[in-house]
Design an enzyme around this catalytic site. Structure first.
Site, PDB file in Angstrom:
ATOM      1  N   SER A   8     -23.696  -3.680 -30.171  1.00 26.52           N
ATOM      2  CA  SER A   8     -22.641  -3.846 -29.166  1.00 26.52           C
ATOM      3  C   SER A   8     -22.226  -2.532 -28.509  1.00 26.52           C
ATOM      4  CB  SER A   8     -21.459  -4.567 -29.812  1.00 26.52           C
ATOM      5  OG  SER A   8     -20.471  -4.833 -28.872  1.00 26.52           O
ATOM      6  N   ASP A  45     -23.948  -4.578 -25.137  1.00 31.12           N
ATOM      7  CA  ASP A  45     -24.645  -5.870 -25.143  1.00 31.12           C
ATOM      8  C   ASP A  45     -24.005  -6.855 -24.175  1.00 31.12           C
ATOM      9  OD1 ASP A  45     -22.363  -6.244 -26.696  1.00 31.12           O
ATOM     10  OD2 ASP A  45     -23.309  -7.769 -27.949  1.00 31.12           O
ATOM     11  N   ASP A  77     -21.238  -8.520 -23.781  1.00 26.21           N
ATOM     12  CA  ASP A  77     -20.433  -9.714 -24.035  1.00 26.21           C
ATOM     13  C   ASP A  77     -19.007  -9.449 -23.557  1.00 26.21           C
ATOM     14  OD1 ASP A  77     -19.907  -7.900 -26.052  1.00 26.21           O
ATOM     15  OD2 ASP A  77     -19.881  -9.362 -27.674  1.00 26.21           O
TER      16      ASP A  77
HETATM   17 MG    MG Z   1     -20.308  -6.279 -27.393  1.00 25.94          MG
END
Ligand code: MG
Length: 446
Positions: free
Chosen positions: A97, A242, A244
């Protein structure tokens, strides 16, 4: 309930060849394969240097249990989640992440596209710890293939989940910083397809994150903020490694806190009678907006997978966290940076007003976040707090939330480090600081 030891709040994390070894990765691959007993498992990775190494280790482990592995490319975690959901197969994401580039990690995805829950993590860890692998006979070993259709599938779902025609006609101009991460292709491409004339920053995949730190915090986004200050763009957008998560910079170059962008999107998305899900750590700005809109706010424990599960259970379309992770059920039930971006563009296009002006309708709160070393067992600390501050209103959804006259403080133990986190919020910065100091001092003196 047993809590997972290897899996933290967001999967397994570590430094390659130190605490995150190839042996561990292969073992986890075998354990995931053994647990799911699925004929196919999808896999993807972010841009990190060690991505291929772990991808092949985890994939080999899973193939040894008889599962075929489908590699769908370098793409955002929610891109893999969407592929899993559409194909009804589990998945494995190789990512750490927003962590610094030396880290990497492994995250398991259920066949409905959500991150696996804690109970499943415990089961997978048990298979790993006790070597309960179900290895396949030589002629049943899984095969490896590549499917490049996942990326388009994902981008199309986002584009069709918003009023793409309205966005395309609104003449927005967008600056985007993908931070050398997994969204380097997808987010600029979605913006191009939405006719937002994107100017991309750090959109080269670079596993060393040479351009900026991967966490989308104001101090890491100085280049994007400078570009926004030229006054040539409607909005600035940044993702973590990543993708998100998604944060925004307004047209004047001001960083927008995740709490405020979530509240703004909720304000322009929900209707009377709808529900919204968020963790107990979220700002009261969101609860005020929900009250104003006649929507019900459901508060959960902290953690995106927990919010996502509560949304599914309560049939809720929108939810999210203060760090820029919004979940939009019409697309899929997980945090999705590009979906968050598209929702914001949709509302800018519909409202046809600058972002800074729209944000004026969102109540302003101040949140102070600190942490102290945890010197005792959490249950003991909890008891001492309730004794000391007896008479105050407590909420035990996650840790202890203590309500004071002009705000609240959330005290909770970290899942990964031996610390206790202290979040205090109030309408006044001074009051938030005061509350935070009071509880921090108490905890330090235990
Ligand atoms: Mg993330």
């Amino acid at each position: 309930m047993k809590t997972p030891q290897l899996f933290g709040t967001n999967g397994i994390r570590g430094i390659p060849n130190q605490d995150l070894t190839l042996d561990l990765a292969t073992g986890i691959g075998r354990s995931i394969g053994t647990f799911f007993k699925s004929s196919r498992i999808a896999i993807a990775r972010d841009t990190r240097i060690s991505g291929d190494m772990f991808l092949f280790a985890v994939a080999s482990g899973a193939m040894s249990t008889g599962s075929d592995i489908v590699y769908i490319g370098v793409l955002p975690t929610p891109g893999l989640q969407y592929y899993c959901r559409e194909n009804h197969i589990p998945g494995i994401m190789i990512t750490a992440s927003h962590n610094p580039p030396q880290y990497n990690g492994i995250k398991a995805i259920d066949s409905d596209g959500t991150e696996i829950d804690e109970a499943t993590e415990v089961k997978i860890e048990d298979i790993y710890e006790n070597r309960k692998y179900k290895l396949a006979d030589w002629d049943k070993i899984g095969r490896y293939s590549y499917d490049n259709t996942g990326i388009d599938l994902y981008m199309n779902s986002i584009i069709t989940s918003v009023n793409s025609k309205t966005i395309a006609e609104s003449n927005l101009r967008v600056a985007i910083d993908t931070g050398n991460g997994a969204s380097y292709y997808t987010s600029p491409e979605i913006l191009t397809r939405l006719n937002c004339h994107p100017v991309s920053l750090n959109a080269n995949p670079d596993g060393k994150f040479s351009s900026r730190n991967s966490e989308p915090k104001p101090e890491n986004l100085s280049d994007l903020i400078s570009i926004m200050k030229t006054g040539k763009f409607s909005i600035g957008i940044a993702h973590d490694g990543d993708a998100d998560r998604c944060v925004f910079i307004d047209e004047k170059g001001n960083f927008v806190d995740g709490d405020r962008s979530l509240a703004l999107i909720v304000k322009h998305t929900v209707k009377r009678g709808d529900s919204v899900v968020t963790p107990v750590s979220s700002s009261d700005a969101l609860s005020e907006i929900c009250t104003e809109k006649g929507a019900k706010l459901i508060l959960t424990r902290v953690g995106a997978p927990i919010v996502a599960r509560a949304m599914i259970d309560n049939n809720v379309t929108i939810g999210g966290e203060e760090n820029g992770g919004i979940i939009y059920g019409k697309h899929q039930y997980c945090r999705d940076g590009a979906m968050t971006m598209a929702l914001m563009l949709d509302l800018l296009a519909r409202e046809n007003k600058p972002l800074s002006e729209l944000l004026r309708d969102i109540p302003e709160y101040y949140m102070i976040k600190t942490s102290v070393p945890r010197k005792r067992e959490w249950e003991e600390i909890k008891e001492l707090i309730t004794k000391k501050f007896t008479g105050k209103m407590f909420d035990f959804t996650d840790g202890i939330k203590i309500y004071d006259t002009d705000g609240w403080t959330l005290i909770r133990p970290s899942g990964t480090e031996k610390i206790v986190r202290v979040f205090s919020e109030s309408r006044k910065q001074e009051t938030a600081k005061e509350y935070n100091k009071e509880y921090e001092t108490f905890l330090k003196n235990l």
